[in-house]
Scaffold this motif. Structure first.
Motif, PDB file in Angstrom:
ATOM      1  N   ASP A 266       0.824  -1.207   0.000  1.00  0.00           N
ATOM      2  CA  ASP A 266       0.000   0.000   0.000  1.00  0.00           C
ATOM      3  C   ASP A 266       0.860   1.260   0.000  1.00  0.00           C
ATOM      4  OD1 ASP A 266      -2.309  -1.432  -0.111  1.00  0.00           O
ATOM      5  OD2 ASP A 266      -2.814  -1.254   2.002  1.00  0.00           O
ATOM      6  N   ALA A 267       1.995   1.226   0.693  1.00  0.00           N
ATOM      7  CA  ALA A 267       2.900   2.373   0.697  1.00  0.00           C
ATOM      8  C   ALA A 267       3.430   2.625  -0.711  1.00  0.00           C
ATOM      9  CB  ALA A 267       4.049   2.144   1.670  1.00  0.00           C
ATOM     10  N   ALA A 268       3.798   1.545  -1.410  1.00  0.00           N
ATOM     11  CA  ALA A 268       4.274   1.690  -2.785  1.00  0.00           C
ATOM     12  C   ALA A 268       3.183   2.271  -3.674  1.00  0.00           C
ATOM     13  CB  ALA A 268       4.727   0.325  -3.316  1.00  0.00           C
ATOM     14  N   LYS A 269       1.948   1.841  -3.472  1.00  0.00           N
ATOM     15  CA  LYS A 269       0.824   2.340  -4.275  1.00  0.00           C
ATOM     16  C   LYS A 269       0.647   3.845  -4.062  1.00  0.00           C
ATOM     17  CE  LYS A 269      -2.746  -0.262  -4.104  1.00  0.00           C
ATOM     18  NZ  LYS A 269      -3.965  -0.934  -3.610  1.00  0.00           N
ATOM     19  N   VAL A 270       0.708   4.280  -2.795  1.00  0.00           N
ATOM     20  CA  VAL A 270       0.518   5.694  -2.486  1.00  0.00           C
ATOM     21  C   VAL A 270       1.644   6.547  -3.073  1.00  0.00           C
ATOM     22  CG1 VAL A 270       0.580   7.354  -0.577  1.00  0.00           C
ATOM     23  CG2 VAL A 270      -0.882   5.348  -0.418  1.00  0.00           C
ATOM     24  N   LEU A 271       2.866   6.032  -3.032  1.00  0.00           N
ATOM     25  CA  LEU A 271       4.015   6.788  -3.524  1.00  0.00           C
ATOM     26  C   LEU A 271       4.195   6.689  -5.031  1.00  0.00           C
ATOM     27  CD1 LEU A 271       6.632   5.945  -0.743  1.00  0.00           C
ATOM     28  CD2 LEU A 271       5.397   8.098  -1.041  1.00  0.00           C
ATOM     29  N   GLY A 272       3.394   5.826  -5.684  1.00  0.00           N
ATOM     30  CA  GLY A 272       3.483   5.700  -7.129  1.00  0.00           C
ATOM     31  C   GLY A 272       4.551   4.747  -7.614  1.00  0.00           C
ATOM     32  N   HIS A 273       5.021   3.842  -6.730  1.00  0.00           N
ATOM     33  CA  HIS A 273       6.017   2.856  -7.147  1.00  0.00           C
ATOM     34  C   HIS A 273       5.317   1.635  -7.750  1.00  0.00           C
ATOM     35  CE1 HIS A 273       9.100   5.193  -5.298  1.00  0.00           C
ATOM     36  NE2 HIS A 273       8.676   5.003  -4.066  1.00  0.00           N
ATOM     37  N   PRO A 274       5.963   0.966  -8.677  1.00  0.00           N
ATOM     38  CA  PRO A 274       5.321  -0.183  -9.332  1.00  0.00           C
ATOM     39  C   PRO A 274       5.188  -1.413  -8.443  1.00  0.00           C
ATOM     40  CG  PRO A 274       7.565   0.103 -10.148  1.00  0.00           C
ATOM     41  CD  PRO A 274       7.267   1.299  -9.307  1.00  0.00           C
TER      42      PRO A 274
END
Length: 412
Positions: A266-274
């Motif tokens: 979820d952190a990756a999703k929020v930060l825009g990471h794949p």
């Protein structure tokens, strides 16, 4: 109307603007003059006194902006950003001393009212305009400083900024709406006024995620939000799964691993990471690039996924993905006790790393923890032990780094 700029009639769009104003019956000219150039401004005012009707109103709208973290802001950055605001306003105030004006309008910014990330110099320059307006009014002179929210069309931002602002609760204003606000401020005789289109239900929780704001808390719109009756408790947003029921049959360590994977994903999703690979479990959320907006967005995703209401500050209260996953474990499986009860080294490391630095300091434990690491290491480091960190390096470490330093020292 006399419009000034450093490029004068060569300013892009100047010819079209003059044509539009002429079609409206407005007598307008464009002069090449830098607002911060004393000689140029003095010559222009002398020309206007000699050739034109009496000067009745002044609008100082010059400004530049750049986003630089405060710790990295140099004197050159300050001069570049503050100069057009401060020097131009001071010159107009000085050169028009004794001239009776109907209006002396200064274009300030909401950055000077409640701050704006990375715009410390811009905030300071605009706060100076507010102070200048107060000073002029104290001397009985005309002055109105307007702290503007973002505008469309002529706003000082990039293409993607309007959407970013909207997500933070700031809607960009069309010029017509902004001008209506200016007319109202002048008619009301305001000295310093803020004109912005704010969605307080979105903006206020984000702005106060880390600390309360007495300035905003007393606004009628914010008080109305606080007085609004709480919505009846209901099921969390549908996720198509019962996370607790899914995880309960698993061994404790597998549950923690699953929660950590969820936090990282979820952190990756929020930060825009794949993928979650970009999110280190032991790296601080602030180091990963989180701010108040993304912190609340991550909290919302985790609230929906777990069905458990989490505080808006949960990301900052538990400052690494591993620490946040441990917190979720304790919240979702309270009947199994504190995950640190086992006392194994890895668990102790995680629990210590999750404690905010201020809490260690307030509890009087920070110095003891660092001293324990130094004392355990002994006067002479053993072969292969890491060298003691210099004092300056210690100051730069985050909580996880301090705890890691102390624990690594105790291993030797």
């Amino acid at each position: 109307i006399v419009l000034t700029s450093r490029r004068g009639a060569d300013t892009p769009g100047a010819a079209e603007l003059l044509a539009d104003l002429a079609a409206l019956g407005v007598d307008c000219r464009v002069a090449r003059c830098d607002a911060a150039d004393r000689a140029g401004m003095a010559d222009l005012l002398a020309d206007l006194r000699r050739d034109g009707p009496p000067l009745r109103a002044v609008v100082h709208a010059a400004g530049v902006s750049e986003v630089v973290p405060l710790a990295e802001t140099t004197l050159e950055d300050l001069a570049y950003v503050i100069g057009p605001k401060l020097a131009g306003a001071e010159l107009l105030d000085e050169l028009l001393d004794g001239v009776e004006l109907d209006a002396f309008v200064l274009f300030s910014s909401i950055a000077a009212v409640w701050g704006s990330g990375g715009q410390g110099a811009y905030a300071a320059g605009n706060a100076y305009l507010d102070a200048l307006a107060e000073r002029r009014r104290a001397h009985g002179l005309a002055a109105t400083s307007v702290a503007w929210g973002p505008w469309t069309e002529s706003g000082m931002f990039g293409e993607d900024a309007p959407e970013q602002l909207r997500r933070r609760g700031l809607r960009v204003m069309p010029p017509g709406l902004a001008m209506a606000g200016l007319r109202h401020a002048l008619a009301a005789g305001d000295t310093c006024v803020t004109v912005a289109d704010v969605d307080w239900a979105t903006f206020h929780p984000l702005f106060t995620a880390l600390r309360p704001s007495p300035l905003l808390a007393d606004l009628p719109a914010v008080r109305a939000l606080a007085a609004r009756p709480a919505e009846p408790a209901g099921p969390a947003a549908p996720t198509g799964r019962d996370l607790v029921a899914e995880l309960r049959p698993l061994p404790a360590e597998e549950r923690r691993a699953a929660l950590l994977d969820m936090v990282r994903t979820d952190a990756a999703k929020v930060l825009g990471h794949p993928s979650a690979d970009a999110v280190d479990a032991d790296r601080g959320f602030l180091d990963l690039g989180f701010d108040s907006l993304t912190a609340v967005e991550l909290r919302n995703l985790l609230t929906a996924a777990t069905g458990h209401e989490l505080s808006t500050t949960v990301v900052f209260d538990h400052p690494t993905p591993a620490a946040l996953a441990d917190h979720l474990y304790a919240e979702l499986f309270p009947d199994e006790g504190d995950p640190g009860e086992g006392g194994d080294e890895e668990t102790v490391r995680r629990v210590l790393a999750a404690i905010p630095l201020d809490r260690l300091r307030q509890a009087g434990l920070l110095d003891q923890l660092l001293r324990l690491g130094r004392d355990t290491a002994g006067p002479a480091p053993t072969v292969g032990a890491p060298p003691a960190a210099p004092e300056g390096e210690i100051r730069d470490l985050d909580v996880a780094g301090l705890v890691r330093m102390a624990l690594e020292g105790s291993d030797s």
